[in-house]
Design a protein around this motif. Structure first.
Motif, PDB file in Angstrom:
ATOM      1  N   LYS A 153       0.863  -1.184   0.000  1.00 13.69           N
ATOM      2  CA  LYS A 153       0.000   0.000   0.000  1.00 13.69           C
ATOM      3  C   LYS A 153       0.891   1.221   0.000  1.00 13.69           C
ATOM      4  O   LYS A 153       2.008   1.192   0.504  1.00 13.69           O
TER       5      LYS A 153
ATOM      6  N   PRO B 117      -3.903   0.443  -2.576  1.00 13.60           N
ATOM      7  CA  PRO B 117      -3.289  -0.839  -2.917  1.00 13.60           C
ATOM      8  C   PRO B 117      -2.476  -0.722  -4.203  1.00 13.60           C
ATOM      9  O   PRO B 117      -2.874  -0.036  -5.146  1.00 13.60           O
ATOM     10  N   CYS B 118      -1.316  -1.363  -4.209  1.00  9.42           N
ATOM     11  CA  CYS B 118      -0.446  -1.324  -5.380  1.00  9.42           C
ATOM     12  C   CYS B 118       0.524  -2.492  -5.337  1.00  9.42           C
ATOM     13  O   CYS B 118       0.484  -3.304  -4.421  1.00  9.42           O
TER      14      CYS B 118
ATOM     15  N   GLU C  20      -3.335   4.700   1.896  1.00 18.01           N
ATOM     16  CA  GLU C  20      -3.671   3.272   1.898  1.00 18.01           C
ATOM     17  C   GLU C  20      -4.135   2.765   0.528  1.00 18.01           C
ATOM     18  O   GLU C  20      -5.070   1.988   0.430  1.00 18.01           O
TER      19      GLU C  20
ATOM     20  N   THR D  46      -7.997   0.213  -9.453  1.00 24.18           N
ATOM     21  CA  THR D  46      -7.483   1.173  -8.469  1.00 24.18           C
ATOM     22  C   THR D  46      -7.372   2.561  -9.079  1.00 24.18           C
ATOM     23  O   THR D  46      -7.732   3.558  -8.449  1.00 24.18           O
TER      24      THR D  46
END
Length: 82
Positions: free
Chosen positions: A22, A40-41, A38, A56
């Motif tokens: 994150k 997501p990646c 925060e 995302t």
């Protein structure tokens, strides 16, 4: 349904392992900086490059476009290079 290819090695440094994590995403909206926490990646463990999946990215655009209620505000000092 087409399966997306999982990134295992970084495209930029050509070898760093990429793992889920994150991060914070910062963008400029109407002249103001906006931070989204925060997010997501996938992060390269060698060079730090971050990869976001299409879902995302769409969500980040939606948060900024709809100007979702901010969780908090911070003061940011601005300096001139010249």
């Amino acid at each position: 349904m087409k399966m997306k290819k999982k990134i295992t090695k970084c495209y930029f440094c050509h070898g760093g392992p990429v793992i889920k994590g994150k991060t914070e995403h910062i963008s400029r909206v109407d002249g103001q900086l906006v931070e989204i926490k925060e997010v997501p990646c996938e992060i390269c463990q060698q060079c730090g490059e971050k990869y976001f999946d299409p879902q995302t990215i769409r969500r980040l655009e939606q948060i900024v476009k709809l100007k979702t209620k901010a969780k908090e505000y911070i003061t940011l000092p601005v300096y001139s290079y010249a």
